[in-house]
Design an enzyme around this catalytic site. Structure first.
Site, PDB file in Angstrom:
ATOM      1  N   LYS A  51       2.781  11.491  -2.426  1.00 57.46           N
ATOM      2  CA  LYS A  51       1.821  12.495  -1.949  1.00 57.46           C
ATOM      3  C   LYS A  51       2.063  13.888  -2.534  1.00 57.46           C
ATOM      4  O   LYS A  51       1.165  14.720  -2.524  1.00 57.46           O
ATOM      5  CB  LYS A  51       1.828  12.553  -0.418  1.00 57.46           C
ATOM      6  CG  LYS A  51       1.312  11.261   0.193  1.00 57.46           C
ATOM      7  CD  LYS A  51       0.648  11.433   1.518  1.00 57.46           C
ATOM      8  CE  LYS A  51      -0.086  10.144   1.855  1.00 57.46           C
ATOM      9  NZ  LYS A  51      -0.829  10.162   3.067  1.00 57.46           N
ATOM     10  N   LYS A  61      -7.249   6.196   3.162  1.00 55.84           N
ATOM     11  CA  LYS A  61      -8.300   7.134   3.562  1.00 55.84           C
ATOM     12  C   LYS A  61      -8.490   8.194   2.494  1.00 55.84           C
ATOM     13  O   LYS A  61      -9.599   8.593   2.201  1.00 55.84           O
ATOM     14  CB  LYS A  61      -7.904   7.842   4.880  1.00 55.84           C
ATOM     15  CG  LYS A  61      -7.811   6.939   6.067  1.00 55.84           C
ATOM     16  CD  LYS A  61      -7.544   7.777   7.314  1.00 55.84           C
ATOM     17  CE  LYS A  61      -6.357   7.268   8.094  1.00 55.84           C
ATOM     18  NZ  LYS A  61      -5.072   7.848   7.720  1.00 55.84           N
ATOM     19  N   LYS A 120      -2.758   0.714  -2.628  1.00 57.52           N
ATOM     20  CA  LYS A 120      -3.091   0.445  -1.227  1.00 57.52           C
ATOM     21  C   LYS A 120      -4.433   1.082  -0.861  1.00 57.52           C
ATOM     22  O   LYS A 120      -4.706   2.206  -1.280  1.00 57.52           O
ATOM     23  CB  LYS A 120      -1.966   1.058  -0.371  1.00 57.52           C
ATOM     24  CG  LYS A 120      -2.062   0.793   1.097  1.00 57.52           C
ATOM     25  CD  LYS A 120      -1.081   1.644   1.883  1.00 57.52           C
ATOM     26  CE  LYS A 120      -1.618   3.020   2.152  1.00 57.52           C
ATOM     27  NZ  LYS A 120      -1.221   3.644   3.422  1.00 57.52           N
TER      28      LYS A 120
HETATM   29  N1  AQP Z   1      -4.227  -0.569   3.088  1.00 55.60           N
HETATM   30  C1  AQP Z   1      -3.498  -0.834   4.165  1.00 55.60           C
HETATM   31  N2  AQP Z   1      -3.057  -2.084   4.393  1.00 55.60           N
HETATM   32  C2  AQP Z   1      -2.332  -2.376   5.492  1.00 55.60           C
HETATM   33  N3  AQP Z   1      -1.992  -1.456   6.427  1.00 55.60           N
HETATM   34  C3  AQP Z   1      -2.399  -0.191   6.242  1.00 55.60           C
HETATM   35  N4  AQP Z   1      -2.246   0.930   6.958  1.00 55.60           N
HETATM   36  C4  AQP Z   1      -2.878   1.972   6.357  1.00 55.60           C
HETATM   37  N5  AQP Z   1      -3.453   1.514   5.208  1.00 55.60           N
HETATM   38  C5  AQP Z   1      -3.182   0.193   5.116  1.00 55.60           C
HETATM   39  C6  AQP Z   1      -1.481   1.006   8.196  1.00 55.60           C
HETATM   40  O1  AQP Z   1      -2.241   1.756   9.133  1.00 55.60           O
HETATM   41  C7  AQP Z   1      -1.364   2.514   9.931  1.00 55.60           C
HETATM   42  C8  AQP Z   1      -1.824   3.933  10.034  1.00 55.60           C
HETATM   43  O2  AQP Z   1      -1.678   4.612   8.864  1.00 55.60           O
HETATM   44  P1  AQP Z   1      -2.001   6.166   8.794  1.00 55.60           P
HETATM   45  O3  AQP Z   1      -3.453   6.363   8.804  1.00 55.60           O
HETATM   46  O4  AQP Z   1      -1.278   6.911   9.837  1.00 55.60           O
HETATM   47  O5  AQP Z   1      -1.332   6.562   7.459  1.00 55.60           O
HETATM   48  P2  AQP Z   1      -1.457   5.974   6.054  1.00 55.60           P
HETATM   49  O6  AQP Z   1      -0.665   4.702   5.935  1.00 55.60           O
HETATM   50  O7  AQP Z   1      -1.054   7.094   5.166  1.00 55.60           O
HETATM   51  O8  AQP Z   1      -2.989   5.632   5.920  1.00 55.60           O
HETATM   52  P3  AQP Z   1      -3.905   5.949   4.702  1.00 55.60           P
HETATM   53  O9  AQP Z   1      -5.190   5.239   4.896  1.00 55.60           O
HETATM   54  O10 AQP Z   1      -3.174   5.723   3.410  1.00 55.60           O
HETATM   55  O11 AQP Z   1      -4.207   7.481   4.950  1.00 55.60           O
HETATM   56  P4  AQP Z   1      -3.995   8.737   4.026  1.00 55.60           P
HETATM   57  O12 AQP Z   1      -4.705   8.438   2.759  1.00 55.60           O
HETATM   58  O13 AQP Z   1      -4.626   9.842   4.821  1.00 55.60           O
HETATM   59  O14 AQP Z   1      -2.518   8.900   3.861  1.00 55.60           O
HETATM   60  C9  AQP Z   1       0.042   2.363   9.383  1.00 55.60           C
HETATM   61  O15 AQP Z   1       0.719   1.399  10.165  1.00 55.60           O
HETATM   62  C10 AQP Z   1      -0.201   1.816   8.006  1.00 55.60           C
HETATM   63  O16 AQP Z   1       0.857   0.990   7.578  1.00 55.60           O
END
Ligand code: AQP
Length: 350
Positions: free
Chosen positions: A133, A217, A214
Site C-alpha cells: 500500500k 475495493k 486479489k
Molecule cells: N479478494 C478477497 N478474497 C478473499 N477475502 C478477501 N477479503 C478482502 N478481499 C478479499 C477479506 O475481507 C475482510 C475485510 O477486508 P477489509 O475490507 O477490511 O480489508 P482488505 O482486505 O484490505 O479489503 P480490500 O477489498 O482489499 O480493501 P482495500 O482495497 O480498501 O484495502 C478480510 O478478512 C479480508 O481477508
C-alpha cells in the site's frame, strides 16, 4: 490457565466464564464497495457458525482513514452504515452477534496507544500489506504503518479466540499474537492469544480483470471490470463476469487452466458447494462462455436475496441505528474491562 492461547476454547480472563463459547472477532473497512471477495472470504464464513460462537463483528472505520487523501467525511459515514447493513443482509443476526462501528467504542484507539508503545517499529515495516500500500507513494501516514497495531487492539480487546480472515490478513493476526505475547512477557499475563481462521473456500478471490491480484475495493474504484460489488445491478455484474480474463484458445482444457479460469472455477465452487474438479470435468471441452454464464448465474442467485434484504434495511435507518447503538454498548462492556486490565498492568489509568 493463562491467556497464552494454548487452550483455545477455554476461559479467557476476567471477562469470560469457564463455559464460554470460542469468541470470534472480525471486521471490514468501509473504504469502498464491498465485493464478492469480501463476501466469500469474510461475511459468509462469519455467518456460518454464529450459534456455536460468541461473535463480535465490527465496521472498522478507524482503519479506513489511514489514507488521508481518500477521506470524504460524509461518504465515510454513509459507507459505515452501508457496510453494517450489508453485514445484516448477508446473514449476521444482531441477536446472536455483536455488530457495531469501531469508532463508537473509544477503547480501540486507546488500547492501540498502549500497544504502540510496546511494539518494535521493525515488526511493522515487515508487513506485506504496508509494503504494497505504500509502494509508489511519495508520502504515507503513520496510520498506514500502524494499521496492524490498531488491528491487534481490535482483536485483543475482546479476548478473542479466533479471527476469521481471508489469506491476505493472516500475517496481521500472527503479528497480533506477537504483540500480545510481548506485552504479556513485559507486564504479566494480560491478553489472550488469538488464532487466524481461514475459510475452506473463497479465502482468496482474485480480480476478474487480473487474476494475479486479489479482488479489492481500491482496485475496483479504478477499474470497473475488476470486482463484483455486492450491491451492483445485473447489467454491471454481467459485464464484469462475461469479460473476465481466461486462457487463450477457445476451448476449456482443465489440464491447462490458468489463474483466470481457476479463479472462475473457485468462485463457482465456493458459491454452489460443488467441487472444483467436478466443475472442471463438467465444463471441459466447452467454450469459456459456458463457464462464465454458469458463474454469472451462481453470483446472481447468491446476491439476489442479499440485495433485497439490504434494500429493506436501507428503507428503515432507525432500525439500523438502534442495532448499532445496542452493539456498541455491548462491545463497550468487554472492551472497558480489557482496557482497565491492560492499563493496570502497564501502570497508567486511575
Ligand atoms: N479478494 C478477497 N478474497 C478473499 N477475502 C478477501 N477479503 C478482502 N478481499 C478479499 C477479506 O475481507 C475482510 C475485510 O477486508 P477489509 O475490507 O477490511 O480489508 P482488505 O482486505 O484490505 O479489503 P480490500 O477489498 O482489499 O480493501 P482495500 O482495497 O480498501 O484495502 C478480510 O478478512 C479480508 O481477508
Amino acid at each position: 490457565m493463562d491467556r497464552t492461547g494454548t487452550e483455545p476454547h477455554g476461559p479467557a480472563g476476567p471477562t469470560a466464564s469457564a463455559e464460554r463459547r470460542p469468541r470470534v472477532f472480525s471486521g471490514v473497512q468501509p473504504s469502498g464497495d464491498l465485493h464478492l471477495g469480501t463476501y466469500l472470504g469474510a461475511l459468509r464464513p462469519w455467518t456460518e457458525r454464529q450459534d456455536a460462537r460468541e461473535n463480535v463483528f465490527c465496521v472498522v472505520d478507524l482503519h479506513a482513514i489511514t489514507v488521508p487523501e481518500a477521506i470524504d467525511p460524509a461518504r465515510l459515514r454513509d459507507k459505515c452504515r452501508e457496510v453494517a447493513a450489508l453485514y445484516l443482509a448477508c446473514g449476521i443476526d444482531p441477536d446472536r452477534s455483536t455488530v457495531f462501528v469501531q469508532s463508537h467504542v473509544r477503547e480501540h484507539a486507546e488500547l492501540a496507544w498502549l500497544l504502540n508503545c510496546t511494539t518494535p517499529l521493525g515488526w511493522l515495516y515487515r508487513m506485506t500489506q504496508f509494503k504494497s500500500k505504500s509502494e509508489g507513494r511519495d508520502s504515507v501516514s503513520v496510520g498506514l504503518l500502524d494499521y496492524p497495531v490498531l488491528q491487534a487492539a481490535d482483536i485483543l480487546l475482546y479476548d478473542t479466540d479466533l479471527v476469521p480472515v481471508g489469506e491476505d490478513q493472516v500475517q496481521h493476526v500472527e503479528l497480533t499474537r506477537d504483540i500480545a505475547g510481548r506485552f504479556n512477557r513485559l507486564f504479566g499475563d494480560t491478553f489472550r492469544l488469538p488464532k487466524a481462521e481461514i475459510p475452506k473456500s473463497g479465502a482468496r478471490v482474485m480480480g476478474f480483470d487480473d487474476p494475479e491480484v486479489k479482488m479489492s475495493k481500491s482496485l475496483a474504484r479504478e477499474r470497473d471490470r475488476h470486482a463484483v460489488p455486492l450491491l451492483a445491478d445485473e447489467k454491471r455484474i454481467k459485464k464484469t463476469v462475461m469479460s473476465a480474463v481466461t486462457d487463450s484458445g477457445r476451448e476449456f482444457r482443465p489440464e491447462h487452466a490458468g489463474p483466470g479460469v481457476r479463479n472462475l472455477l473457485g468462485v463457482h465452487a465456493s458459491l454452489t458447494g460443488d467441487a472444483v474438479d467436478e466443475l472442471a470435468e463438467r465444463f471441459a471441452g466447452g467454450g469459456y462462455g459456458d463457464l462464465k454464464k454458469a458463474v454469472l448465474g451462481a453470483i446472481l442467485d447468491a446476491l439476489g436475496p442479499i440485495q433485497e434484504r439490504y434494500r429493506e434495511l436501507a428503507d428503515d435507518p432507525a432500525e439500523l441505528d438502534a442495532i448499532l447503538a445496542k452493539g456498541a454498548e455491548r462491545a463497550r462492556t468487554t472492551a472497558a474491562e480489557t482496557m482497565a486490565r491492560a492499563s493496570a498492568a502497564i501502570g497508567v489509568g486511575a
